[in-house]
Design a protein around this motif. Structure first.
Motif, PDB file in Angstrom:
ATOM      1  N   LEU A  25     -43.962  15.173 -10.058  1.00 58.78           N
ATOM      2  CA  LEU A  25     -45.203  15.674 -10.377  1.00 58.78           C
ATOM      3  C   LEU A  25     -45.265  15.353 -12.061  1.00 58.78           C
ATOM      4  O   LEU A  25     -46.306  15.263 -12.578  1.00 58.78           O
ATOM      5  N   GLU A  26     -44.038  15.611 -12.779  1.00 54.56           N
ATOM      6  CA  GLU A  26     -44.101  15.280 -13.965  1.00 54.56           C
ATOM      7  C   GLU A  26     -44.504  13.798 -14.304  1.00 54.56           C
ATOM      8  O   GLU A  26     -45.263  13.748 -15.102  1.00 54.56           O
ATOM      9  N   ARG A  43     -51.458  10.184  -7.205  1.00 54.90           N
ATOM     10  CA  ARG A  43     -52.027  10.732  -8.340  1.00 54.90           C
ATOM     11  C   ARG A  43     -51.759  12.191  -8.211  1.00 54.90           C
ATOM     12  O   ARG A  43     -51.981  12.601  -6.782  1.00 54.90           O
ATOM     13  N   LEU A  44     -51.977  13.230  -8.911  1.00 56.73           N
ATOM     14  CA  LEU A  44     -52.105  14.504  -8.804  1.00 56.73           C
ATOM     15  C   LEU A  44     -53.669  14.714  -8.196  1.00 56.73           C
ATOM     16  O   LEU A  44     -54.523  13.928  -8.477  1.00 56.73           O
ATOM     17  N   GLU A  97     -48.336  12.082 -16.169  1.00 58.88           N
ATOM     18  CA  GLU A  97     -48.683  11.174 -17.269  1.00 58.88           C
ATOM     19  C   GLU A  97     -49.864  10.132 -16.664  1.00 58.88           C
ATOM     20  O   GLU A  97     -50.718   9.905 -17.400  1.00 58.88           O
ATOM     21  N   ARG A  98     -49.769   9.767 -15.460  1.00 55.32           N
ATOM     22  CA  ARG A  98     -50.543   8.897 -14.867  1.00 55.32           C
ATOM     23  C   ARG A  98     -50.236   8.655 -13.436  1.00 55.32           C
ATOM     24  O   ARG A  98     -49.282   8.822 -12.845  1.00 55.32           O
ATOM     25  N   VAL A 129     -52.436  13.141  -4.036  1.00 50.01           N
ATOM     26  CA  VAL A 129     -53.141  12.090  -2.777  1.00 50.01           C
ATOM     27  C   VAL A 129     -52.618  10.803  -3.084  1.00 50.01           C
ATOM     28  O   VAL A 129     -52.196  10.234  -4.285  1.00 50.01           O
ATOM     29  N   SER A 130     -52.764   9.919  -2.116  1.00 51.76           N
ATOM     30  CA  SER A 130     -52.438   8.628  -2.201  1.00 51.76           C
ATOM     31  C   SER A 130     -53.484   7.520  -1.864  1.00 51.76           C
ATOM     32  O   SER A 130     -54.552   8.013  -1.179  1.00 51.76           O
TER      33      SER A 130
END
Length: 114
Positions: free
Chosen positions: A25-26, A74-75, A30-31, A63-64
Motif C-alpha cells: 500500500l505504501e 493501484r489503490l 506513490e504510483r 484494483v488491478s
C-alpha cells in the motif's frame, strides 16, 4: 442481524495487519506498480506477494489492470493514502512521547549515579 460497525472495522484493520500488505500500500500510494516492480521493491517470493495482493484485491483496497504483458496494481481509493498518512502521524506522536519518557528516565538514572 447485520454485523455491527465495530466488528467490520476490526475485520478491516485485521486485513491490513500484515507487513507485506502495508508495504504494498505504501508503494502504491506513490504510483501504480506492476507486479514485477512490487517484487523488486519488497523482495519476497512471487507466490507470497500474489497471496497478499489477492487479500487486498478481495477487500477492494486495490484494483488491478492488465497493461500489455504486465498486471498493474493501484489503490482503489485515495482514502487509503489518507489512512496511511494518519497512521504515520499517530505513530510519530507515539514515538515522540516515548522519546520524552526515555529522556526523563535517563535524566533520573544519571541523578542516581551521582
Amino acid at each position: 442481524m447485520p454485523t455491527p460497525l465495530y466488528v467490520c472495522k476490526a475485520e478491516f484493520f485485521k486485513m491490513l495487519g500484515h507487513p507485506v500488505r502495508i508495504r504494498v500500500l505504501e508503494l502504491l500510494q506513490e504510483r501504480p506498480h506492476a507486479v514485477a516492480d512490487l517484487l523488486g521493491a519488497i523482495e519476497i517470493e512471487a507466490s507470497s506477494l500474489s497471496q497478499q495482493l489477492a487479500v487486498l484485491r478481495r477487500a477492494g483496497i486495490v484494483v488491478s489492470q492488465r497493461e500489455g504483458g504486465a498486471v498493474v496494481y493501484r489503490l482503489a481509493t485515495s482514502d487509503i493514502s489518507d489512512l496511511l498518512r494518519a497512521a504515520r502521524r499517530i505513530l510519530t506522536d507515539m514515538m515522540s512521547g516515548q522519546e520524552d519518557l526515555l529522556a526523563e528516565l535517563r535524566e533520573l538514572q544519571g541523578g542516581e549515579g551521582a
